[in-house]
Design a protein around this motif. Structure first.
Motif, PDB file in Angstrom:
ATOM      1  N   LEU A 198       0.598  45.999 -36.366  1.00  0.00           N
ATOM      2  CA  LEU A 198       0.295  46.192 -34.953  1.00  0.00           C
ATOM      3  C   LEU A 198      -1.098  45.647 -34.695  1.00  0.00           C
ATOM      4  CD1 LEU A 198       0.998  49.256 -32.728  1.00  0.00           C
ATOM      5  CD2 LEU A 198      -1.347  48.385 -32.860  1.00  0.00           C
ATOM      6  N   VAL A 199      -1.230  44.919 -33.575  1.00  0.00           N
ATOM      7  CA  VAL A 199      -2.524  44.343 -33.194  1.00  0.00           C
ATOM      8  C   VAL A 199      -2.757  44.620 -31.710  1.00  0.00           C
ATOM      9  CG1 VAL A 199      -3.909  42.244 -33.010  1.00  0.00           C
ATOM     10  CG2 VAL A 199      -2.308  42.517 -34.922  1.00  0.00           C
ATOM     11  N   ASP A 200      -3.901  45.241 -31.416  1.00  0.00           N
ATOM     12  CA  ASP A 200      -4.272  45.508 -30.017  1.00  0.00           C
ATOM     13  C   ASP A 200      -3.134  46.158 -29.232  1.00  0.00           C
ATOM     14  OD1 ASP A 200      -6.259  42.470 -29.849  1.00  0.00           O
ATOM     15  OD2 ASP A 200      -6.827  44.535 -30.366  1.00  0.00           O
ATOM     16  N   GLY A 201      -2.542  47.175 -29.815  1.00  0.00           N
ATOM     17  CA  GLY A 201      -1.501  47.931 -29.118  1.00  0.00           C
ATOM     18  C   GLY A 201      -0.134  47.284 -29.120  1.00  0.00           C
ATOM     19  N   GLN A 202      -0.023  46.062 -29.627  1.00  0.00           N
ATOM     20  CA  GLN A 202       1.254  45.349 -29.620  1.00  0.00           C
ATOM     21  C   GLN A 202       1.895  45.418 -31.003  1.00  0.00           C
ATOM     22  OE1 GLN A 202       2.721  44.049 -26.870  1.00  0.00           O
ATOM     23  NE2 GLN A 202       0.974  44.975 -25.805  1.00  0.00           N
ATOM     24  N   PRO A 203       3.023  46.093 -31.138  1.00  0.00           N
ATOM     25  CA  PRO A 203       3.678  46.141 -32.463  1.00  0.00           C
ATOM     26  C   PRO A 203       4.269  44.779 -32.813  1.00  0.00           C
ATOM     27  CG  PRO A 203       5.029  47.247 -30.796  1.00  0.00           C
ATOM     28  CD  PRO A 203       3.768  46.872 -30.113  1.00  0.00           C
ATOM     29  N   LEU A 204       4.149  44.405 -34.084  1.00  0.00           N
ATOM     30  CA  LEU A 204       4.758  43.165 -34.586  1.00  0.00           C
ATOM     31  C   LEU A 204       6.154  43.532 -35.069  1.00  0.00           C
ATOM     32  CD1 LEU A 204       1.629  41.803 -36.482  1.00  0.00           C
ATOM     33  CD2 LEU A 204       2.316  41.424 -34.120  1.00  0.00           C
ATOM     34  N   GLN A 238      -4.255  52.644 -27.875  1.00  0.00           N
ATOM     35  CA  GLN A 238      -5.496  53.153 -28.439  1.00  0.00           C
ATOM     36  C   GLN A 238      -5.744  52.636 -29.865  1.00  0.00           C
ATOM     37  OE1 GLN A 238      -4.204  57.311 -27.839  1.00  0.00           O
ATOM     38  NE2 GLN A 238      -6.089  57.614 -26.650  1.00  0.00           N
ATOM     39  N   ILE A 239      -4.797  51.809 -30.329  1.00  0.00           N
ATOM     40  CA  ILE A 239      -4.865  51.322 -31.716  1.00  0.00           C
ATOM     41  C   ILE A 239      -5.223  49.844 -31.719  1.00  0.00           C
ATOM     42  CG2 ILE A 239      -3.602  51.033 -33.888  1.00  0.00           C
ATOM     43  CD1 ILE A 239      -1.716  53.263 -32.959  1.00  0.00           C
ATOM     44  N   ARG A 240      -6.250  49.474 -32.510  1.00  0.00           N
ATOM     45  CA  ARG A 240      -6.593  48.051 -32.649  1.00  0.00           C
ATOM     46  C   ARG A 240      -5.711  47.395 -33.710  1.00  0.00           C
ATOM     47  NH1 ARG A 240      -9.023  43.539 -31.930  1.00  0.00           N
ATOM     48  NH2 ARG A 240     -10.535  42.615 -33.328  1.00  0.00           N
ATOM     49  N   PHE A 241      -5.663  48.017 -34.891  1.00  0.00           N
ATOM     50  CA  PHE A 241      -4.809  47.502 -35.965  1.00  0.00           C
ATOM     51  C   PHE A 241      -4.063  48.657 -36.613  1.00  0.00           C
ATOM     52  CE2 PHE A 241      -6.019  43.151 -36.171  1.00  0.00           C
ATOM     53  CZ  PHE A 241      -7.382  43.066 -35.930  1.00  0.00           C
ATOM     54  N   ALA A 242      -2.822  48.401 -36.979  1.00  0.00           N
ATOM     55  CA  ALA A 242      -2.085  49.309 -37.857  1.00  0.00           C
ATOM     56  C   ALA A 242      -1.640  48.473 -39.067  1.00  0.00           C
ATOM     57  CB  ALA A 242      -0.872  49.918 -37.160  1.00  0.00           C
ATOM     58  N   ILE A 243      -1.886  49.003 -40.264  1.00  0.00           N
ATOM     59  CA  ILE A 243      -1.651  48.220 -41.485  1.00  0.00           C
ATOM     60  C   ILE A 243      -0.784  49.032 -42.437  1.00  0.00           C
ATOM     61  CG2 ILE A 243      -2.778  47.142 -43.484  1.00  0.00           C
ATOM     62  CD1 ILE A 243      -5.323  47.096 -41.571  1.00  0.00           C
ATOM     63  N   THR A 289      -5.501  35.211 -36.965  1.00  0.00           N
ATOM     64  CA  THR A 289      -6.880  34.872 -37.311  1.00  0.00           C
ATOM     65  C   THR A 289      -7.840  35.165 -36.162  1.00  0.00           C
ATOM     66  OG1 THR A 289      -5.926  33.068 -38.612  1.00  0.00           O
ATOM     67  CG2 THR A 289      -8.325  33.106 -38.344  1.00  0.00           C
ATOM     68  N   SER A 290      -7.389  34.869 -34.919  1.00  0.00           N
ATOM     69  CA  SER A 290      -8.290  35.026 -33.777  1.00  0.00           C
ATOM     70  C   SER A 290      -8.605  36.496 -33.497  1.00  0.00           C
ATOM     71  CB  SER A 290      -7.659  34.394 -32.533  1.00  0.00           C
ATOM     72  OG  SER A 290      -6.426  35.034 -32.263  1.00  0.00           O
ATOM     73  N   HIS A 291      -7.809  37.410 -34.081  1.00  0.00           N
ATOM     74  CA  HIS A 291      -8.038  38.834 -33.848  1.00  0.00           C
ATOM     75  C   HIS A 291      -8.964  39.454 -34.900  1.00  0.00           C
ATOM     76  CE1 HIS A 291      -4.873  39.299 -30.725  1.00  0.00           C
ATOM     77  NE2 HIS A 291      -4.342  38.258 -31.344  1.00  0.00           N
ATOM     78  N   ASN A 292      -9.466  38.643 -35.843  1.00  0.00           N
ATOM     79  CA  ASN A 292     -10.326  39.134 -36.927  1.00  0.00           C
ATOM     80  C   ASN A 292      -9.720  40.338 -37.639  1.00  0.00           C
ATOM     81  OD1 ASN A 292     -12.435  37.258 -36.439  1.00  0.00           O
ATOM     82  ND2 ASN A 292     -13.128  38.507 -34.712  1.00  0.00           N
ATOM     83  N   PRO A 293      -8.562  40.140 -38.271  1.00  0.00           N
ATOM     84  CA  PRO A 293      -7.916  41.276 -38.933  1.00  0.00           C
ATOM     85  C   PRO A 293      -8.749  41.781 -40.100  1.00  0.00           C
ATOM     86  CG  PRO A 293      -6.825  39.220 -39.541  1.00  0.00           C
ATOM     87  CD  PRO A 293      -7.815  38.881 -38.471  1.00  0.00           C
ATOM     88  N   PRO A 294      -8.684  43.084 -40.388  1.00  0.00           N
ATOM     89  CA  PRO A 294      -9.488  43.673 -41.471  1.00  0.00           C
ATOM     90  C   PRO A 294      -8.976  43.349 -42.872  1.00  0.00           C
ATOM     91  CG  PRO A 294      -8.084  45.339 -40.477  1.00  0.00           C
ATOM     92  CD  PRO A 294      -7.908  44.101 -39.654  1.00  0.00           C
ATOM     93  N   VAL A 295      -7.735  42.860 -42.983  1.00  0.00           N
ATOM     94  CA  VAL A 295      -7.189  42.467 -44.289  1.00  0.00           C
ATOM     95  C   VAL A 295      -6.594  41.068 -44.146  1.00  0.00           C
ATOM     96  CG1 VAL A 295      -6.703  44.820 -45.032  1.00  0.00           C
ATOM     97  CG2 VAL A 295      -4.955  43.550 -43.787  1.00  0.00           C
ATOM     98  N   PRO A 296      -6.506  40.329 -45.267  1.00  0.00           N
ATOM     99  CA  PRO A 296      -5.885  38.991 -45.177  1.00  0.00           C
ATOM    100  C   PRO A 296      -4.436  39.113 -44.733  1.00  0.00           C
ATOM    101  CG  PRO A 296      -6.969  39.309 -47.303  1.00  0.00           C
ATOM    102  CD  PRO A 296      -6.959  40.631 -46.625  1.00  0.00           C
ATOM    103  N   ASP A 297      -4.015  38.199 -43.871  1.00  0.00           N
ATOM    104  CA  ASP A 297      -2.642  38.237 -43.356  1.00  0.00           C
ATOM    105  C   ASP A 297      -1.831  37.173 -44.086  1.00  0.00           C
ATOM    106  OD1 ASP A 297      -0.850  37.426 -40.387  1.00  0.00           O
ATOM    107  OD2 ASP A 297      -0.676  39.245 -41.597  1.00  0.00           O
TER     108      ASP A 297
END
Lengths: 148, 169
Positions: free
Chosen positions: A94-100, A129-134, B5-13
């Motif tokens: 998930l990036v900027d609230g958008q689930p992949l 409210q979530i920037r990244f979900a990993i 890449t443009s989102h500066n992810p905290p881990v390698p994608d």
């Protein structure tokens, strides 16, 4: 020799099984998964020891497993590729609230899993409210809040 | 989302690796499914519609029913049916060649033989028998070596059936 190759064969087989079962299988220990792990333990014991219950056999089996474990740990330190194939790699879901959604579907995840992790770890209520979900290597979900 | 890449992810994608891993998972699931199916059919030992085999030949007065695929150190039942021609002077003889005895332990024999004999390096078991009602003998066999097994069982070295089996480790 019998003790060594049995231990090695079962060790690598279990390694392979837990790799292909998917990360969420290990992270979410439901009653069914718990029962499954217990049964796997029992089945593995019979395969490791066969009809030989001597102390020598037990020592050989344990020594083989430890050698394999240490050997693989050393290999992982020397090679990032081997480490990645043995342990997996984190997956951004998930990036900027958008689930992949494509990645989530392949990893057998849904939105509820992400929201659960967000609530539990950060008290967040919504996806925006979530920037990244990993999805981590151990099957857990890490959440980075939007205003972290 | 093709690139993060443009989102500066905290881990390698590393999506190429992820796709390769997912493909590998799916292939392995198919392999496991095939393994389970093979097990249900008896192709990896144990009971199953494709695992029972019967050996017979016109010039050998015994018929042997056993499993084609076995597992190392796992007991397996076999049955030997004698024909009337195998009974002589109230006795029927069952002979195992040395190659078979090296690979299998005969853990149980029902009914028990009257006596044992050796011939040409093999083992002969002699049973009480009636030509009007030829006996059937049940054997409990335990494989002692993994791999392909080619042995001979019959009433003697010159009248024996060739058994071809495979023992999984």
């Amino acid at each position: 020799m019998d003790a060594v190759w049995r231990a090695a064969a079962i060790y690598f087989f279990l390694l392979l099984m837990f790799r292909i079962a998917g990360r969420r299988t290990l992270a979410q220990l439901s009653n069914f998964d718990f029962a499954l792990l217990l049964i796997i333990g029992e089945a593995t014991q019979q395969g490791l020891l066969g009809e030989d219950f001597s102390v020598t056999r037990v020592v050989l089996v344990i020594a083989t497993l430890v050698v394999l474990d240490v050997g693989l740990a050393a290999l992982k330190q020397r090679s990032a590729t081997i480490e990645r194939w043995l342990d997996g790699a984190p997956l951004i879901i998930l990036v900027d609230g958008q689930p992949l959604t494509d990645r989530m579907r392949k990893a057998r995840l849904d939105i509820a899993d992400i929201l659960h992790a967000a609530r539990r770890d950060h008290g967040l209520e919504r996806l925006d409210q979530i920037r990244f979900a990993i999805l981590e290597c151990n099957g857990g979900i890490s959440v980075i809040p939007a205003h972290a | 989302m093709s690139s993060l890449t443009s989102h500066n992810p905290p881990v390698p994608d590393s999506m190429p690796y992820q796709r390769a891993q997912w493909r590998f998972e799916r292939v392995m699931w198919l392999v496991l499914g095939a393994l389970v199916s093979a097990a249900l059919l008896g192709l990896v030992g144990g009971p199953g519609p494709l695992n029972a085999q019967t050996h017979a030949r016109a010039d050998v007065p015994v018929r042997i029913t056993c499993q084609r695929y076995l597992r190392y150190q796992t007991p397996s039942n076999a049955r030997v049916d004698f024909e009337a021609a195998a009974v002589q002077d109230g006795e029927a003889r069952l002979w195992f060649d040395a190659a078979y005895l090296r690979r299998f332990e005969i853990r149980a024999i029902v009914p028990p033989p009257q006596r044992c004999e050796t011939e040409d390096g093999g083992l002969g078991l002699v049973f009480a028998a009636d030509a009007a009602a030829p006996p059937s003998v049940s054997l409990l066999l335990v494989p002692q070596l993994p791999g392909p097994s080619n042995g001979r069982i019959g009433v003697g070295p010159d009248t024996a059936l060739a058994l071809s089996q495979f023992v999984y480790p």
